[in-house]
Design a protein around this motif. Structure first.
Motif, PDB file in Angstrom:
ATOM      1  N   THR A 134      12.021   4.388  40.920  1.00  0.00           N
ATOM      2  CA  THR A 134      10.544   3.671  40.578  1.00  0.00           C
ATOM      3  C   THR A 134      10.204   2.988  41.770  1.00  0.00           C
ATOM      4  O   THR A 134      11.015   2.209  42.571  1.00  0.00           O
ATOM      5  CB  THR A 134      10.764   2.815  39.422  1.00  0.00           C
TER       6      THR A 134
ATOM      7  N   CYS B 226       5.221  -3.074  34.476  1.00  0.00           N
ATOM      8  CA  CYS B 226       4.503  -1.854  34.995  1.00  0.00           C
ATOM      9  C   CYS B 226       2.932  -1.920  35.180  1.00  0.00           C
ATOM     10  O   CYS B 226       2.420  -2.663  34.337  1.00  0.00           O
ATOM     11  CB  CYS B 226       4.684  -0.826  34.014  1.00  0.00           C
TER      12      CYS B 226
ATOM     13  N   CYS C 225       5.120   3.472  37.352  1.00  0.00           N
ATOM     14  CA  CYS C 225       5.268   3.797  35.992  1.00  0.00           C
ATOM     15  C   CYS C 225       6.707   3.738  35.563  1.00  0.00           C
ATOM     16  O   CYS C 225       7.260   4.292  36.147  1.00  0.00           O
ATOM     17  CB  CYS C 225       4.740   5.335  35.960  1.00  0.00           C
ATOM     18  N   LEU C 226       6.743   3.081  34.500  1.00  0.00           N
ATOM     19  CA  LEU C 226       8.304   2.960  33.827  1.00  0.00           C
ATOM     20  C   LEU C 226       8.180   4.074  32.754  1.00  0.00           C
ATOM     21  O   LEU C 226       9.212   3.857  31.941  1.00  0.00           O
ATOM     22  CB  LEU C 226       8.168   1.609  33.063  1.00  0.00           C
TER      23      LEU C 226
ATOM     24  N   ILE D  92      10.670  -4.278  31.796  1.00  0.00           N
ATOM     25  CA  ILE D  92      12.025  -4.184  31.794  1.00  0.00           C
ATOM     26  C   ILE D  92      12.784  -5.326  32.489  1.00  0.00           C
ATOM     27  O   ILE D  92      12.450  -5.602  33.508  1.00  0.00           O
ATOM     28  CB  ILE D  92      12.909  -2.590  32.280  1.00  0.00           C
TER      29      ILE D  92
ATOM     30  N   TRP E 282      14.106  -3.069  27.409  1.00  0.00           N
ATOM     31  CA  TRP E 282      12.677  -2.614  27.367  1.00  0.00           C
ATOM     32  C   TRP E 282      11.893  -3.696  26.359  1.00  0.00           C
ATOM     33  O   TRP E 282      12.230  -3.799  25.282  1.00  0.00           O
ATOM     34  CB  TRP E 282      12.694  -1.507  27.154  1.00  0.00           C
TER      35      TRP E 282
ATOM     36  N   SER F 275       8.166   0.023  43.875  1.00  0.00           N
ATOM     37  CA  SER F 275       7.881  -1.444  43.211  1.00  0.00           C
ATOM     38  C   SER F 275       7.143  -2.288  44.179  1.00  0.00           C
ATOM     39  O   SER F 275       6.911  -1.566  45.451  1.00  0.00           O
ATOM     40  CB  SER F 275       9.482  -2.034  43.233  1.00  0.00           C
TER      41      SER F 275
ATOM     42  N   HIS G 242      19.150   2.504  37.992  1.00  0.00           N
ATOM     43  CA  HIS G 242      17.692   2.343  38.270  1.00  0.00           C
ATOM     44  C   HIS G 242      17.589   1.739  39.439  1.00  0.00           C
ATOM     45  O   HIS G 242      17.660   0.699  39.770  1.00  0.00           O
ATOM     46  CB  HIS G 242      17.097   1.640  37.059  1.00  0.00           C
TER      47      HIS G 242
ATOM     48  N   SER H 289       5.870  -2.920  39.100  1.00  0.00           N
ATOM     49  CA  SER H 289       6.599  -1.631  39.343  1.00  0.00           C
ATOM     50  C   SER H 289       5.474  -0.606  39.218  1.00  0.00           C
ATOM     51  O   SER H 289       4.452  -0.758  38.482  1.00  0.00           O
ATOM     52  CB  SER H 289       7.761  -1.376  38.604  1.00  0.00           C
TER      53      SER H 289
END
Lengths: 104, 104
Positions: A52, B12, B56-57, B67, B74, A54, A8, B54
């Motif tokens: 993703t 998120c 979108c997760l 996360i 999660w 951040s 990730h 962050s």
């Protein structure tokens, strides 16, 4: 539990308010990060890898900064070509790109 | 290499454009995430733990989502009190908060 990704990657999209101070976004991280995410999708890696955006990762002076978990490897990624090298090596094969690792 | 955090939590802060669709930001994640970061700092944990916003997760339907790496756990975190339980247990002691873990 949702997907456990093999890797990730988080890329910093933060822009500092003070225009005299460096930040990842001012150095082009938005363009690099979004293109990297698209490249990851184009390769069909969505089930294995996540990319993703951040907030600030605290590496403003050496950005654009990225971090890859679960390894916790920090990268300084000045160009999209450098990001693609991380995709090719680290995200695809699990091989750290030593030349882009942020050193103390 | 920069700091290797014992735990790095990403929360998120994404808000979807479509007002009819759920998103973490619409469910209060900005407030929860920013207060959690401040609480982490107030406890003097900045050297051990990171708390970062962050994009979108991918957990819009069960957000606010978080996360925690390197474990890759999660969480669905509806309130600030729930976030504080993650701080108390997972970030401080390494104990997963099972009742908040997102299940499939």
């Amino acid at each position: 539990m949702p997907k456990q990704f093999r890797c990730h990657l988080f890329w910093c999209g933060h822009e500092r308010d003070d225009p005299t101070k460096p930040s990842c976004a001012k150095r082009g991280s938005m363009d690099i990060g979004m293109k990297l995410k698209q490249a990851m999708r184009d390769r069909g890696l969505r089930e294995e890898v996540a990319v993703t955006k951040s907030g600030c990762l605290g590496q403003c002076s050496v950005g654009p900064a990225m971090i890859v978990y679960p390894e916790g490897v920090w990268y300084s990624v000045p160009t999209f070509e450098d990001a693609m090298e991380i995709l090719d090596s680290h995200l695809e094969k699990g091989e750290i790109v030593e030349r882009l690792v942020i050193r103390d």
